[in-house]
Write a protein that holds these residues in place. Structure first.
Motif, mmCIF file in Angstrom:
data_model
loop_
_atom_site.group_PDB
_atom_site.id
_atom_site.type_symbol
_atom_site.label_atom_id
_atom_site.label_comp_id
_atom_site.label_asym_id
_atom_site.label_seq_id
_atom_site.Cartn_x
_atom_site.Cartn_y
_atom_site.Cartn_z
ATOM 1 N N THR A 119 -9.342 5.466 -3.001
ATOM 2 C CA THR A 119 -9.164 4.304 -2.127
ATOM 3 C C THR A 119 -8.064 4.570 -1.100
ATOM 4 O O THR A 119 -8.160 4.164 0.055
ATOM 5 C CB THR A 119 -8.843 3.060 -2.981
ATOM 6 O OG1 THR A 119 -9.862 2.918 -3.973
ATOM 7 C CG2 THR A 119 -8.822 1.789 -2.160
ATOM 8 N N GLY A 157 -1.541 2.968 2.412
ATOM 9 C CA GLY A 157 -2.018 2.606 1.077
ATOM 10 C C GLY A 157 -0.970 1.823 0.302
ATOM 11 O O GLY A 157 -1.257 0.789 -0.318
ATOM 12 N N GLU A 207 -6.016 -8.725 1.059
ATOM 13 C CA GLU A 207 -5.996 -7.257 1.073
ATOM 14 C C GLU A 207 -6.175 -6.690 -0.332
ATOM 15 O O GLU A 207 -6.853 -5.686 -0.532
ATOM 16 C CB GLU A 207 -4.668 -6.757 1.654
ATOM 17 C CG GLU A 207 -4.547 -6.971 3.152
ATOM 18 C CD GLU A 207 -3.132 -6.697 3.670
ATOM 19 O OE1 GLU A 207 -3.025 -6.257 4.828
ATOM 20 O OE2 GLU A 207 -2.145 -6.912 2.938
ATOM 21 N N LYS A 208 -5.548 -7.352 -1.299
ATOM 22 C CA LYS A 208 -5.649 -6.852 -2.680
ATOM 23 C C LYS A 208 -7.058 -7.041 -3.239
ATOM 24 O O LYS A 208 -7.538 -6.209 -4.005
ATOM 25 C CB LYS A 208 -4.608 -7.536 -3.570
ATOM 26 C CG LYS A 208 -3.212 -6.991 -3.316
ATOM 27 C CD LYS A 208 -2.172 -7.637 -4.202
ATOM 28 C CE LYS A 208 -0.830 -6.918 -4.033
ATOM 29 N NZ LYS A 208 0.253 -7.597 -4.739
ATOM 30 N N TYR A 257 -9.002 -4.206 -1.797
ATOM 31 C CA TYR A 257 -8.590 -2.953 -2.437
ATOM 32 C C TYR A 257 -9.187 -2.840 -3.857
ATOM 33 O O TYR A 257 -9.785 -1.817 -4.207
ATOM 34 C CB TYR A 257 -7.047 -2.911 -2.469
ATOM 35 C CG TYR A 257 -6.469 -1.958 -3.487
ATOM 36 C CD1 TYR A 257 -6.310 -0.605 -3.201
ATOM 37 C CD2 TYR A 257 -6.063 -2.405 -4.749
ATOM 38 C CE1 TYR A 257 -5.789 0.277 -4.138
ATOM 39 C CE2 TYR A 257 -5.541 -1.531 -5.692
ATOM 40 C CZ TYR A 257 -5.409 -0.199 -5.383
ATOM 41 O OH TYR A 257 -4.905 0.662 -6.328
#
Length: 208
Positions: free
Chosen positions: A75, A92, A103-104, A107
């Motif tokens: 990732t 990152g 965003e999390k 991710y």
């Protein structure tokens, strides 16, 4: 790295890794250079290979799960060249340490979507849950228990009932219940280790 090159890098990363200020970006670049300098990897000129990155995740954030660490590596490794360069490292970490919920969610979804097809399938859930649960010696077939967990996860999160989780399913489930963010394995640092990492990196590295 020349002072000028460092300054250019700090300026551009100060814009793209928006959760860090410029002096924090500079500290992360210095840490990256220090870690790379210690490595004997053939990638050392460019950045972290998988093993170096795994060692860093382990020593800095206490991560121990090889499968999850491998997914975190992929990732971070935006250009898929099997090496994490300084830009990928800082950008990152921006999400890893300080990302917004949005965003999390993005991710974690990427980490869990093992084959990158835009869905977390029943098989992927099974693989990750089987991998992250402690192996309990018991009479029953552990796979049965994991299949039950997959069914429960789908019942709770599969909004459109198509038997797999799209990003929209995952996002909706996590927004309704934040604890589901890391439902299929721990891929973010806990508060304690991320605070310790930040303190060490942003205070000690400034002295270099």
């Amino acid at each position: 790295m020349s002072r000028k090159r460092l300054q250019q890098l700090v300026d551009s990363l100060g814009r793209s890794a928006k959760h860090f200020n410029k002096s924090e970006v500079e500290c992360l670049i210095k840490l990256f250079d220090a870690l790379v300098a210690k490595s004997s990897s053939r990638f050392a000129a460019v950045g972290f290979d998988r093993n170096m990155f795994r060692d860093t995740l382990h020593s800095a954030f206490g991560m121990t799960d090889d499968m999850i660490m491998d997914r975190v590596f992929r990732t971070f490794d935006r250009d898929n060249d099997s090496c994490i360069n300084v830009v990928e490292w800082v950008e990152g970490l921006s999400v890893f340490l300080r990302g917004t919920l949005e965003e999390k969610i993005k991710y974690c979804f990427e980490v869990y979507d093992l084959n990158g097809d835009g869905y977390i399938s029943r098989e992927e859930m099974f693989q990750m849950l089987k991998n992250s649960l402690l192996k309990q010696p018991s009479e029953e077939d552990p796979d049965e228990g994991i299949k039950d967990l997959v069914d429960i996860a789908l019942k709770k999160m599969d909004h459109d009932r198509d038997g797999k989780l799209s990003f929209m399913d995952f996002e909706k489930a996590v927004r309704d219940e934040n604890l589901l963010l890391e439902a299929f394995g721990p891929c973010l640092p806990d508060i304690k280790s991320s605070m310790a990492f930040e303190q060490k990196t942003f205070q000690e590295t400034r002295k270099l």
